[in-house]
Motif scaffolding. Structure first.
Motif, PDB file in Angstrom:
ATOM      1  N   HIS A  26    -153.712 -17.798 -21.556  1.00 17.07           N
ATOM      2  CA  HIS A  26    -154.936 -17.061 -21.634  1.00 17.07           C
ATOM      3  C   HIS A  26    -155.525 -16.347 -23.130  1.00 17.07           C
ATOM      4  N   TYR A  29    -156.519 -19.550 -25.105  1.00 16.19           N
ATOM      5  CA  TYR A  29    -157.874 -20.287 -24.814  1.00 16.19           C
ATOM      6  C   TYR A  29    -159.051 -19.551 -24.781  1.00 16.19           C
ATOM      7  N   LEU A  30    -158.805 -18.180 -24.434  1.00 17.67           N
ATOM      8  CA  LEU A  30    -160.013 -17.297 -24.552  1.00 17.67           C
ATOM      9  C   LEU A  30    -160.651 -17.103 -26.016  1.00 17.67           C
ATOM     10  N   SER A  31    -159.489 -16.944 -26.833  1.00 17.58           N
ATOM     11  CA  SER A  31    -159.839 -16.714 -28.346  1.00 17.58           C
ATOM     12  C   SER A  31    -160.356 -18.065 -28.830  1.00 17.58           C
ATOM     13  N   CYS A  33    -162.334 -20.010 -27.300  1.00 17.09           N
ATOM     14  CA  CYS A  33    -163.530 -20.216 -26.638  1.00 17.09           C
ATOM     15  C   CYS A  33    -164.620 -19.040 -27.297  1.00 17.09           C
ATOM     16  N   HIS A 102    -153.744  -7.185 -23.597  1.00 14.63           N
ATOM     17  CA  HIS A 102    -153.221  -7.905 -22.511  1.00 14.63           C
ATOM     18  C   HIS A 102    -151.941  -7.614 -21.744  1.00 14.63           C
ATOM     19  N   THR A 126    -156.890  -6.345 -20.221  1.00 14.70           N
ATOM     20  CA  THR A 126    -156.701  -7.300 -18.949  1.00 14.70           C
ATOM     21  C   THR A 126    -155.249  -7.109 -18.674  1.00 14.70           C
ATOM     22  N   ASN A 182    -158.684 -16.596 -14.676  1.00 17.08           N
ATOM     23  CA  ASN A 182    -158.073 -17.640 -15.914  1.00 17.08           C
ATOM     24  C   ASN A 182    -158.837 -18.940 -15.322  1.00 17.08           C
ATOM     25  N   TRP A 359    -163.171 -22.528 -19.447  1.00 15.73           N
ATOM     26  CA  TRP A 359    -162.715 -21.469 -20.055  1.00 15.73           C
ATOM     27  C   TRP A 359    -163.970 -20.951 -21.079  1.00 15.73           C
ATOM     28  N   VAL A 362    -165.314 -18.468 -18.808  1.00 13.52           N
ATOM     29  CA  VAL A 362    -164.510 -17.230 -18.946  1.00 13.52           C
ATOM     30  C   VAL A 362    -164.966 -16.465 -20.108  1.00 13.52           C
ATOM     31  N   ALA A 363    -165.070 -17.090 -21.156  1.00  9.31           N
ATOM     32  CA  ALA A 363    -165.469 -16.344 -22.512  1.00  9.31           C
ATOM     33  C   ALA A 363    -167.026 -15.747 -22.478  1.00  9.31           C
ATOM     34  N   THR A 366    -166.413 -12.684 -20.559  1.00 10.58           N
ATOM     35  CA  THR A 366    -165.716 -11.598 -21.106  1.00 10.58           C
ATOM     36  C   THR A 366    -166.611 -11.127 -22.159  1.00 10.58           C
TER      37      THR A 366
END
Lengths: 448, 304
Positions: A26, A29-31, A33, A102, A126, A182, A359, A362-363, A366
């Motif tokens: 998580h 991938y978040l970073s 994106c 996290h 999170t 996610n 993703w 999601v980004a 966020t």
């Protein structure tokens, strides 16, 4: 929406590459994106064996492997104030605007969030897991969570059930908690190029073989299903303390040719194991959000799962068959899955997954949380302490004491190591190489 | 990414919020939207048992009965150390207690076959002979330690024993008992045995040492078993036996020392009256939360 602000985010957790898992993926991938959206992301975690220092990953993601070894279940030793100097240095060097922690079970995350709040930075948390309320470990963990979340700017949970659980455990107002699930890298999890023949049905299980993941349910379900359906085969990937029980079950019912035990499966090999099957079986006893199910659905497998935690929210009803965590009910569910298998088209399922989970989405969501967090007002120490006092009769006073000492220590550090002496890192932008995939297996470029 | 917002809302009312995680942001709703169905599956205090004060008070009788038994043991120790009881009376006491214990077991156990009885007898005789042989060792154990320290350690060990004691069942398992002894009940048993050894080592004559060790071990090892059998047989009998024991203990302690009598009386009242009332008062604060986030419980037993 107007001009988007560029955020400078520090992700903190005890769980990151080179470990593989839900939280680790998580964060990664978040970073990635967020970097693609133009923000700056830095990750802070503890050292893994001899992997210590600063590393750079794909897309210019900078990772600080702080030189502390994990001492219990991947967590660093909690020293309360020991992490203050290093966190302060990182925050000033990288000119961070927002800290994102996290996982409630990470001591480094709690400490970093505490220091970030003392120094006046905005904080987002999170939560990735569900916890109970009744046993001694959960009660203490919930108190620690209450402390951290007393002052958090915004919180994110990965499913609606997880939001209810977090709100009950921490006493946060529900409006402060955002639900952002996610997602799955659908480019990596593609179905098999040729459809499998259906005269033999293969059921795949990939999970850690521990009590929490329902390995005992598997021991009851597998022999029954093998008895009812002579053309069904099982592939079990993963390792753990319950592997012995599964091997014994195999010997007892003479299922050596029908149940294949693969042992621990590397994350890069998961897709190749998944595409050999028609059905994916998940028997966990508790899940906040099950990424394994997403990976299976992305590869075109029909999922059979236990109806626990956040699992009912993850997939639409036609892509998953849910059952109670009871062996007979699960056998019925497998029966139903086998009967609807002819209607399943893996390619169509994969294309639907591409629409449902992404993703980049999601980004973006966020980012909205970050914008909200930065709009929160700054408060001075006295007002902040009053929020801690409401945490409990004894705990509130203890938390206030901890925060006051942290505040004093911070001021001491400001005199001893002034901010002007800390060199700020210049911004540099890597040219985005669109051809290289962002999957974590082929990305480690370390600058030695 | 455009497909997420591609749902064009043609109707004037926005679509209903659904409790799902897929499909991106739900159109018309923020991610922190809290629906009316929030926490609707939460169940509070589902397994909480409503307690009745009379039943709780009757249950505490086992605790006060055992407290009296330990007080009687302490009393016998004090009398022996003051040379009020001599070897012969102690040995007589031991034999009487042994006989009474066996009688109770015979009368209250439904299935005590002759074989089992012989086996018990054999074990008891081994035990007694072992104690007799080892008595000289106990005698010389604490010659260099002052008697005050011995008393202090003994009292501390007895308190530990009472704190960790298993008041529900018995550590020395009768055949057919349901529960295995737990770690804390084994620790408490060991504490009481060590306390007995300490007291026995204060005495001078070998026979006296043997007699007092036999008495202490008899009571600590077998009294819980006997009282458990009485309780299982008939609750009425258990209540009468406990009251009789309490009255007898209080009478004996009164003749020994007034302060100890007051303390014992206070303790018994605390355990029998104050604690149940306090427990019932505290039940108001019980807050048990259950919901879909709970870890599922397996409905079958795991046989390894």
């Amino acid at each position: 929406m107007g001009e988007r602000k560029r955020h400078r985010i520090l992700m903190v957790s005890d769980f990151f590459y080179p470990n593989f898992g839900g939280v680790e993926n998580h964060i990664y991938y978040l970073s990635q994106c967020l970097l693609k959206l133009g923000h700056k992301v830095v990750v802070m975690t503890h050292a893994y064996q001899n992997r210590s220092g600063v590393r750079y990953m794909t897309g210019g993601l900078k990772v600080y492997y702080v030189p502390w070894r994990p001492f219990l279940m991947q967590n660093t030793f909690p020293t309360f104030y020991g992490t203050l100097p290093i966190v302060r240095t990182i925050l000033l060097r990288e000119k961070i605007s927002l800290v994102h922690g996290h996982q409630a079970f990470s001591t480094l995350c709690h400490e970093a969030l505490m220091h970030a709040r003392t120094m006046g930075y905005k904080v987002v948390f999170t939560d990735h897991s569900l916890y109970g309320f009744a046993d001694a470990g959960s009660i203490h963990m919930n108190k620690v969570l209450q402390f951290t979340l007393a002052e958090v700017s915004q919180a994110i949970c990965v499913s609606h059930t997880s939001k209810e659980n977090t709100v009950l455990r921490s006493g946060l107002p529900p409006e402060k908690v955002f639900v952002i699930p996610n997602a799955v890298d659908t480019a990596m999890f593609k179905p098999a190029p040729t459809r499998l023949s259906r005269h033999e049905i293969v059921i795949v299980v990939i999970s850690r073989l521990v009590y929490r993941k329902g390995a005992d349910l598997l021991v009851e379900v597998i022999p029954e299903v093998c008895r009812l359906y002579p053309n069904v085969r099982f592939i079990v990937g993963g390792d753990g303390p319950k592997r012995v029980r599964l091997e014994e079950m195999r010997e007892k019912h003479s299922l050596q040719d029908r149940v294949e035990m693969l042992g621990a499966v590397q994350h890069s090999q998961v897709r190749s194991v998944l595409i050999t099957g028609h059905i994916f079986l998940n028997s966990s006893l508790t899940e906040a959000f099950c990424i394994a199910i997403l990976e299976a659905a992305s590869c075109g497998l029909l999922t059979v799962s236990t109806r626990v935690g956040g699992v009912p929210e993850v997939l639409p009803d036609d892509m998953v068959v849910l059952a109670k965590p009871d062996p007979s009910d699960m056998v019925q569910a497998i029966k139903k899955a086998i009967s609807i298998l002819p209607n399943i088209d893996p390619e169509e399922m994969h294309n639907r997954m591409k629409e449902l989970y992404n993703w980049h989405d999601v980004a973006k969501r966020t980012e909205i949380v970050y914008d909200r967090a930065l709009k929160c007002s700054n408060q001075n120490l006295i007002k902040r302490l009053s929020r801690y006092l409401s945490c409990g009769a004894w705990a509130g006073k203890l938390f206030c004491l901890v925060m006051i000492i942290d505040f004093l220590f911070w001021h001491l550090l400001q005199r001893w190591q002034p901010a002007e002496d800390i060199e700020e890192v210049p911004d540099f932008v890597l040219s985005h190489d669109q051809d290289a995939g962002i999957s974590p297996d082929n990305k480690n470029q370390s600058f030695r | 990414m455009d497909t997420f917002m591609s749902e064009v809302i043609t109707s004037p009312t926005r679509p209903r919020w659904r409790k799902v995680a897929y499909g991106g942001m739900q159109p018309g709703f923020d991610d922190n939207h809290t629906d009316d169905s929030f926490l609707e599956e939460m169940v509070m205090n589902a397994n909480v048992v409503k307690r009745d004060i009379l039943k709780v008070m009757l249950d505490t009788v086992s605790i006060s009965q055992y407290l009296c038994i330990v007080a009687l043991v302490g009393l016998v120790w004090t009398y022996t150390l003051r040379s009020i009881l001599n070897e012969n009376s102690l040995l007589l006491l031991d034999v009487t207690l042994l006989g009474l214990g066996f009688l109770v077991l015979l009368l209250t156990k439904e299935m005590l076959s002759f074989n089992l009885f012989l086996r018990y007898l054999l074990n008891i005789s081994f035990f007694i002979s072992g104690l007799y042989v080892l008595a000289p060792i106990y005698q010389t154990l604490t010659t260099s330690i002052s008697s005050n320290s011995i008393w202090a350690v003994t009292v501390a060990l007895l308190v530990l024993h009472l704190f960790l004691h298993d008041y529900f069942g018995s550590t020395v398992r009768a055949p057919g008992a349901l529960h295995n002894p737990t770690l804390t009940s084994c620790i408490s048993l060991n504490a009481s045995v060590v306390a007995s050894v300490f007291i026995a080592s204060c005495l001078r004559s070998r026979l006296l040492v043997f007699a007092i060790m036999l008495f202490s071990l008899q009571v600590f090892l077998f009294a819980p078993l006997v009282t458990y059998c009485i309780k299982k047989y008939s609750f009425r009998l258990h209540l009468w036996f406990s009251f009789g024991l309490m009255i007898a203990t209080l009478a004996f302690v009164y003749t020994l020392h007034l302060l100890l009598f007051v303390m014992l009386l206070g303790l018994l009242i605390f355990v029998t009256v104050v604690c149940p009332y306090w427990l019932i008062r505290m039940q108001v604060y019980k807050f048990e939360i259950n919901g879909p986030w709970d870890e599922a419980k397996l409905c079958f037993d795991i046989t390894d």
